[in-house]
Design a protein around this motif. Structure first.
Motif, PDB file in Angstrom:
ATOM      1  N   UNK A   1       0.981  -1.075   0.248  1.00 11.73           N
ATOM      2  CA  UNK A   1       0.003   0.162   0.246  1.00 11.73           C
ATOM      3  C   UNK A   1       0.847   1.368   0.117  1.00 11.73           C
ATOM      4  N   UNK A   2       1.355   1.568   0.876  1.00 18.74           N
ATOM      5  CA  UNK A   2       2.397   2.577   0.745  1.00 18.74           C
ATOM      6  C   UNK A   2       3.407   2.313  -0.848  1.00 18.74           C
ATOM      7  N   UNK A   3       4.137   1.438  -1.175  1.00 24.37           N
ATOM      8  CA  UNK A   3       4.894   1.518  -2.265  1.00 24.37           C
ATOM      9  C   UNK A   3       3.608   2.370  -3.538  1.00 24.37           C
ATOM     10  N   UNK A   4       2.358   1.812  -3.666  1.00 27.86           N
ATOM     11  CA  UNK A   4       1.793   1.666  -4.344  1.00 27.86           C
ATOM     12  C   UNK A   4       0.924   3.637  -4.126  1.00 27.86           C
ATOM     13  N   UNK A   5       0.873   3.810  -2.758  1.00 28.11           N
ATOM     14  CA  UNK A   5       0.608   5.178  -2.631  1.00 28.11           C
ATOM     15  C   UNK A   5       1.562   6.097  -3.768  1.00 28.11           C
ATOM     16  N   UNK A   6       2.652   5.663  -3.400  1.00 28.88           N
ATOM     17  CA  UNK A   6       4.080   6.548  -3.765  1.00 28.88           C
ATOM     18  C   UNK A   6       4.211   7.109  -4.957  1.00 28.88           C
ATOM     19  N   UNK A   7       3.338   5.863  -6.140  1.00 21.62           N
ATOM     20  CA  UNK A   7       3.580   5.686  -7.796  1.00 21.62           C
ATOM     21  C   UNK A   7       2.278   6.367  -8.260  1.00 21.62           C
ATOM     22  N   UNK A   8       1.195   5.624  -7.456  1.00 18.52           N
ATOM     23  CA  UNK A   8       0.391   7.076  -7.509  1.00 18.52           C
ATOM     24  C   UNK A   8       0.405   8.699  -6.915  1.00 18.52           C
ATOM     25  N   UNK A   9       0.966   8.760  -6.158  1.00 16.41           N
ATOM     26  CA  UNK A   9       1.208  10.353  -6.002  1.00 16.41           C
ATOM     27  C   UNK A   9       2.435  10.817  -7.637  1.00 16.41           C
ATOM     28  N   UNK A  10       3.271  10.353  -7.755  1.00 20.47           N
ATOM     29  CA  UNK A  10       4.433  10.703  -8.496  1.00 20.47           C
ATOM     30  C   UNK A  10       3.646  10.064  -9.682  1.00 20.47           C
ATOM     31  N   UNK A  11       2.418   9.454 -10.396  1.00 21.53           N
ATOM     32  CA  UNK A  11       1.551  10.190 -11.017  1.00 21.53           C
ATOM     33  C   UNK A  11       1.101  10.150 -11.884  1.00 21.53           C
ATOM     34  N   UNK A  12       0.308  11.300 -10.122  1.00 21.32           N
ATOM     35  CA  UNK A  12      -0.835  12.170 -10.697  1.00 21.32           C
ATOM     36  C   UNK A  12       0.284  13.930 -10.472  1.00 21.32           C
ATOM     37  N   UNK A  13       1.484  13.442 -10.393  1.00 28.41           N
ATOM     38  CA  UNK A  13       2.068  14.950 -10.676  1.00 28.41           C
ATOM     39  C   UNK A  13       2.893  14.934 -11.513  1.00 28.41           C
ATOM     40  N   UNK A  14       2.799  13.753 -12.147  1.00 25.32           N
ATOM     41  CA  UNK A  14       3.375  13.516 -13.864  1.00 25.32           C
ATOM     42  C   UNK A  14       3.051  14.679 -14.923  1.00 25.32           C
ATOM     43  N   UNK A  15       1.003  13.594 -14.550  1.00 27.07           N
ATOM     44  CA  UNK A  15      -0.162  14.245 -15.396  1.00 27.07           C
ATOM     45  C   UNK A  15      -0.320  15.781 -15.334  1.00 27.07           C
ATOM     46  N   UNK A  16       0.515  16.375 -14.436  1.00 33.24           N
ATOM     47  CA  UNK A  16       0.115  17.530 -13.732  1.00 33.24           C
ATOM     48  C   UNK A  16       1.147  17.992 -13.994  1.00 33.24           C
ATOM     49  N   UNK A  17       2.344  18.149 -14.069  1.00 37.48           N
ATOM     50  CA  UNK A  17       3.264  19.379 -14.831  1.00 37.48           C
ATOM     51  C   UNK A  17       3.523  18.365 -16.144  1.00 37.48           C
ATOM     52  N   UNK A  18       2.868  17.294 -17.063  1.00 41.43           N
ATOM     53  CA  UNK A  18       3.479  17.781 -17.946  1.00 41.43           C
ATOM     54  C   UNK A  18       2.153  18.803 -19.124  1.00 41.43           C
ATOM     55  N   UNK A  19       0.563  18.531 -18.077  1.00 43.87           N
ATOM     56  CA  UNK A  19      -0.379  19.079 -18.683  1.00 43.87           C
ATOM     57  C   UNK A  19       0.189  20.560 -18.677  1.00 43.87           C
ATOM     58  N   UNK A  20       0.081  21.372 -16.925  1.00 44.92           N
ATOM     59  CA  UNK A  20       1.030  22.582 -17.594  1.00 44.92           C
ATOM     60  C   UNK A  20       1.847  23.147 -18.249  1.00 44.92           C
ATOM     61  N   UNK A  21       3.126  22.000 -18.193  1.00 47.81           N
ATOM     62  CA  UNK A  21       3.612  22.888 -18.854  1.00 47.81           C
ATOM     63  C   UNK A  21       3.518  22.431 -20.742  1.00 47.81           C
ATOM     64  N   UNK A  22       2.778  21.995 -20.562  1.00 45.47           N
ATOM     65  CA  UNK A  22       1.675  22.076 -22.373  1.00 45.47           C
ATOM     66  C   UNK A  22       1.170  23.058 -22.824  1.00 45.47           C
ATOM     67  N   UNK A  23       0.269  23.773 -21.838  1.00 49.16           N
ATOM     68  CA  UNK A  23      -0.640  24.698 -21.712  1.00 49.16           C
ATOM     69  C   UNK A  23       0.808  25.852 -21.831  1.00 49.16           C
ATOM     70  N   UNK A  24       1.981  26.034 -21.064  1.00 47.06           N
ATOM     71  CA  UNK A  24       2.310  26.964 -20.443  1.00 47.06           C
ATOM     72  C   UNK A  24       2.933  26.690 -22.185  1.00 47.06           C
ATOM     73  N   UNK A  25       3.592  25.897 -23.399  1.00 47.73           N
ATOM     74  CA  UNK A  25       3.511  25.905 -24.529  1.00 47.73           C
ATOM     75  C   UNK A  25       2.699  26.661 -24.844  1.00 47.73           C
ATOM     76  N   UNK A  26       1.724  26.447 -25.308  1.00 38.33           N
ATOM     77  CA  UNK A  26       0.731  26.668 -26.205  1.00 38.33           C
ATOM     78  C   UNK A  26       0.278  28.834 -25.609  1.00 38.33           C
TER      79      UNK A  26
END
Length: 91
Positions: free
Chosen positions: A57-82
């Motif tokens: 559960x602990x490992x899955x929680x970290x994995x999920x958190x990192x996944x959400x952060x990656x998506x957030x950063x990529x999406x905002x980087x994409x919007x910044x590019x636009x």
């Protein structure tokens, strides 16, 4: 499929492509590091169920958190590019 769902799917696919490209360009892990990972996996596998579930559960929680952060950063980087493209177009 809604527009936000489509955007999320596009972002996740692009992130997966970039992660695969990243891993292809990384040097091979040393045998000592591989051995440590196998030892950790073996250790976790032989824990009593309650402790094993807690660790997983602990490992899955970290994995999920990192996944959400990656998506957030990529999406905002994409919007910044636009935004940058729109600014350049105005010049």
């Amino acid at each position: 499929m809604t527009e936000p769902e489509l955007l999320e799917m596009f972002i996740q696919e692009r992130i997966n492509m970039l992660i695969n490209a990243f891993h292809k360009n990384q040097p091979e892990k040393p045998d000592q590091e591989k051995e440590r990972i196998l030892q950790a996996e073996n250790f976790i596998e032989h824990l009593p169920n309650k402790e094993k579930e807690l660790i997983e559960y602990y490992i899955d929680s970290f994995t999920n958190l990192f996944s959400l952060e990656e998506n957030f950063l990529y999406q905002h980087g994409f919007m910044d590019g636009i935004k940058i493209l729109k600014y350049i177009y105005k010049l």
